[in-house]
Design a protein around this motif. Sequence first.
Motif, PDB file in Angstrom:
ATOM      1  N   LEU A 157       0.816  -1.211   0.000  1.00 58.60           N
ATOM      2  CA  LEU A 157       0.000   0.000   0.000  1.00 58.60           C
ATOM      3  C   LEU A 157       0.851   1.262   0.000  1.00 58.60           C
ATOM      4  CD1 LEU A 157      -2.784   1.267   0.065  1.00 58.60           C
ATOM      5  CD2 LEU A 157      -2.732   1.109   2.555  1.00 58.60           C
ATOM      6  N   ILE A 158       1.891   1.287   0.792  1.00 60.80           N
ATOM      7  CA  ILE A 158       2.761   2.473   0.863  1.00 60.80           C
ATOM      8  C   ILE A 158       3.404   2.746  -0.497  1.00 60.80           C
ATOM      9  CG2 ILE A 158       4.886   3.388   1.895  1.00 60.80           C
ATOM     10  CD1 ILE A 158       4.059   1.836   4.463  1.00 60.80           C
ATOM     11  N   ASP A 159       3.894   1.699  -1.156  1.00 59.55           N
ATOM     12  CA  ASP A 159       4.520   1.872  -2.474  1.00 59.55           C
ATOM     13  C   ASP A 159       3.485   2.243  -3.536  1.00 59.55           C
ATOM     14  OD1 ASP A 159       7.101   1.300  -1.508  1.00 59.55           O
ATOM     15  OD2 ASP A 159       6.697  -0.855  -1.645  1.00 59.55           O
ATOM     16  N   LEU A 160       2.273   1.703  -3.417  1.00 57.47           N
ATOM     17  CA  LEU A 160       1.206   2.064  -4.348  1.00 57.47           C
ATOM     18  C   LEU A 160       0.860   3.544  -4.209  1.00 57.47           C
ATOM     19  CD1 LEU A 160      -1.040   1.395  -6.390  1.00 57.47           C
ATOM     20  CD2 LEU A 160      -2.482   0.761  -4.438  1.00 57.47           C
ATOM     21  N   ALA A 162       2.769   5.902  -3.091  1.00 65.50           N
ATOM     22  CA  ALA A 162       3.911   6.680  -3.608  1.00 65.50           C
ATOM     23  C   ALA A 162       3.852   6.772  -5.129  1.00 65.50           C
ATOM     24  CB  ALA A 162       5.225   6.044  -3.155  1.00 65.50           C
ATOM     25  N   GLU A 163       3.506   5.671  -5.798  1.00 66.08           N
ATOM     26  CA  GLU A 163       3.388   5.695  -7.256  1.00 66.08           C
ATOM     27  C   GLU A 163       2.253   6.609  -7.712  1.00 66.08           C
ATOM     28  OE1 GLU A 163       3.457   2.161  -9.580  1.00 66.08           O
ATOM     29  OE2 GLU A 163       5.115   1.290  -8.442  1.00 66.08           O
ATOM     30  N   ILE A 164       1.165   6.599  -6.964  1.00 69.94           N
ATOM     31  CA  ILE A 164       0.028   7.461  -7.306  1.00 69.94           C
ATOM     32  C   ILE A 164       0.442   8.931  -7.169  1.00 69.94           C
ATOM     33  CG2 ILE A 164      -2.277   8.223  -6.576  1.00 69.94           C
ATOM     34  CD1 ILE A 164      -2.819   5.242  -5.866  1.00 69.94           C
ATOM     35  N   ARG A 165       1.123   9.250  -6.068  1.00 73.19           N
ATOM     36  CA  ARG A 165       1.573  10.648  -5.857  1.00 73.19           C
ATOM     37  C   ARG A 165       2.522  11.087  -6.956  1.00 73.19           C
ATOM     38  NH1 ARG A 165       3.623   9.579  -0.695  1.00 73.19           N
ATOM     39  NH2 ARG A 165       1.824   8.781   0.360  1.00 73.19           N
ATOM     40  N   GLU A 166       3.424  10.210  -7.378  1.00 75.27           N
ATOM     41  CA  GLU A 166       4.405  10.552  -8.414  1.00 75.27           C
ATOM     42  C   GLU A 166       3.740  10.765  -9.789  1.00 75.27           C
ATOM     43  OE1 GLU A 166       7.472   7.604  -8.500  1.00 75.27           O
ATOM     44  OE2 GLU A 166       8.026   7.961  -6.419  1.00 75.27           O
ATOM     45  N   SER A 167       2.618  10.115 -10.010  1.00 68.60           N
ATOM     46  CA  SER A 167       1.979  10.263 -11.299  1.00 68.60           C
ATOM     47  C   SER A 167       1.090  11.505 -11.310  1.00 68.60           C
ATOM     48  CB  SER A 167       1.156   9.028 -11.640  1.00 68.60           C
ATOM     49  OG  SER A 167       0.063   8.888 -10.765  1.00 68.60           O
TER      50      SER A 167
END
Length: 167
Positions: A157-160, A162-167
């Motif tokens: 969840l944490i990595d997901l 982070a990916e959402i924020r980066e996109s």
Amino acid sequence: MNIANMMSRIRYTTERCPKHDVPLIYMARLEVDGKPIAPFCPECNREKVNQQEEQDTAERVAKKRKERTYGMLKRSSIVGNDKMFSKTFDNFDVTSNETQKVKMQAMRIAESYLAREEFNCILTGQPGTGKSHLAMAILQHVNENAQPYMSCLFVCLIDLLAEIRES
């Protein structure tokens, strides 16, 4: 050696194939490792080649199916650290009766998935207690033992997020 040359070397014997009742053939002036090739039945040889082709095709299809399903865990999972893919039940650190119980529960969960039971699983607990390790161990176990193959996916969840924020 061209086909015409090869065809001109075919010789028939008086022996007949017990299965197909056709004359055995051999190749005149053709040797392998200094020894002439033994007479053979062309029909038996054709069957053998067809059987090998069918087996090769089945193996390629199985390999492709395995790549599509089994390979999904590493290909499509969202993990911050690739070391997660090395987490298994075998390398889970059992330090107490409680961690032994939790490991056994996780192993039962994996076996339930292998038995094709359909359910969701949520692991909860304090940070550092091995939830991610056991989740990946469940997936690894299912990935390795499912027949037919099952697709498994690990999403941290944490990595997901982070990916959402980066996109």
